[in-house]
Scaffold this active site. Sequence first.
Site, PDB file in Angstrom:
ATOM      1  NE  ARG A  70      -1.594  -2.278   2.784  1.00 47.49           N
ATOM      2  CZ  ARG A  70      -1.680  -3.556   2.382  1.00 47.49           C
ATOM      3  NH1 ARG A  70      -2.733  -3.961   1.745  1.00 47.49           N
ATOM      4  NH2 ARG A  70      -0.729  -4.440   2.660  1.00 47.49           N
ATOM      5  CB  THR A  71       3.399   2.613   2.301  1.00 48.58           C
ATOM      6  OG1 THR A  71       2.657   2.101   3.403  1.00 48.58           O
ATOM      7  CG2 THR A  71       3.917   3.990   2.642  1.00 48.58           C
ATOM      8  CE  LYS A  98      26.512  -2.460  -6.039  1.00 49.58           C
ATOM      9  NZ  LYS A  98      26.523  -1.363  -7.011  1.00 49.58           N
ATOM     10  NE  ARG A 154       7.082   0.702   4.884  1.00 52.69           N
ATOM     11  CZ  ARG A 154       5.871   0.159   4.834  1.00 52.69           C
ATOM     12  NH1 ARG A 154       5.742  -1.120   4.521  1.00 52.69           N
ATOM     13  NH2 ARG A 154       4.801   0.869   5.077  1.00 52.69           N
ATOM     14  CG  HIS A 172       3.409   3.819   8.612  1.00 50.02           C
ATOM     15  ND1 HIS A 172       3.505   4.674   7.525  1.00 50.02           N
ATOM     16  CD2 HIS A 172       3.038   2.608   8.109  1.00 50.02           C
ATOM     17  CE1 HIS A 172       3.205   3.998   6.419  1.00 50.02           C
ATOM     18  NE2 HIS A 172       2.923   2.747   6.750  1.00 50.02           N
TER      19      HIS A 172
HETATM   20  N1   CP Z   1      -0.252  -0.042   5.880  1.00 46.25           N
HETATM   21  C1   CP Z   1       0.943  -0.300   5.305  1.00 46.25           C
HETATM   22  O1   CP Z   1       1.965   0.313   5.615  1.00 46.25           O
HETATM   23  O2   CP Z   1       0.899  -1.274   4.326  1.00 46.25           O
HETATM   24  P1   CP Z   1       2.149  -1.733   3.469  1.00 46.25           P
HETATM   25  O3   CP Z   1       3.121  -2.392   4.404  1.00 46.25           O
HETATM   26  O4   CP Z   1       1.589  -2.675   2.430  1.00 46.25           O
HETATM   27  O5   CP Z   1       2.760  -0.510   2.862  1.00 46.25           O
END
Ligand code: CP
Length: 305
Positions: free
Chosen positions: A51-52, A80, A101, A129
């Site tokens: 999703r993100t 590396k 991320r 998040h």
């Molecule tokens: N909610 C969320 O962060 O989903 P993903 O890990 O799929 O990005």
Amino acid sequence: MNNLIDIMQLSTEEIQQLIDTALDIIDKPDKYADSCKRKKLATLFFEPSTRTRLSFEAAMYELGGNVLGFSEAKSSSASKGESVSDTVRAVSCYADIIAMRHPKEGAPLVASRAASVPVINAGDGGHYHPTQTLADLLTIYREKGTFNNLTVGLCGDLQFGRTVHSLISAMSRYKGVKFVLISPEELKVPRYIITDVIEANGIEYKEVTSLEDSIPELDVLYMTRVQKERFVNEAEYQRLKDTYILDTDKLRDARADMIVMHPLPRVNEISVSVDDDPRACYFKQVLNGKYMRMALILKLLEVTV
Ligand code: CP
């Protein structure tokens, strides 16, 4: 504010402005179709995501911009031995904004200090998040019409669930909010969130273990997955992973206007039979995430439409 690392960098007024922009995008998408023309978003995902990452990419495309990036550390020069700082210094030469991320808590903050373009934390370990929280806030706003006077139940892995930590921080600033923190003893909300956020804001809360006993008093039920990837002991994960399973039987005791949220992905913690219940909002959250990420990109790039 040129980065978003922690949701608390945004005031409640700024969050409302992002919500208003997102609602305008929903209402008039064509108005925004070229707003980021010739701008590039880099998605640097050192940890898996559906999703993100894809909602950031969809957001940038719907703003008329372009996207580059990688979806796993092993396909980048991190494999590396390159540092996060050097990676983002390089990527700043190619992109106008970065969404990152990383499994290590604090990595996006380190990145934001080295980058010459805005950096957005797309999830750092079990920490924060913030863009999921923007999705969650738009969902609550659209479904409940307010953030005030809500009793919010958070259920599952409250220790490692980074979306929980960001949502508690954000919701702690609204009037009359109460938290019911539903978890096994082993997965309680970290003490620093209790003391520095909940108690520091004088918020009413309780820590409990029973979902069934708590459900009747909730306006919002935020279910979470037990975060397998954060456990060092597989047997401990197996023991805890199915502690809470929301099904249609349990929902019978919930208010007719309670909403069920989940940041997704889910494993077993919400039965698929709940998906047809009008109170289930977790796929609405997915879509709301794209609109809020569009609004955030516009804000950080200082694009006015
Ligand atoms: N909610 C969320 O962060 O989903 P993903 O890990 O799929 O990005």
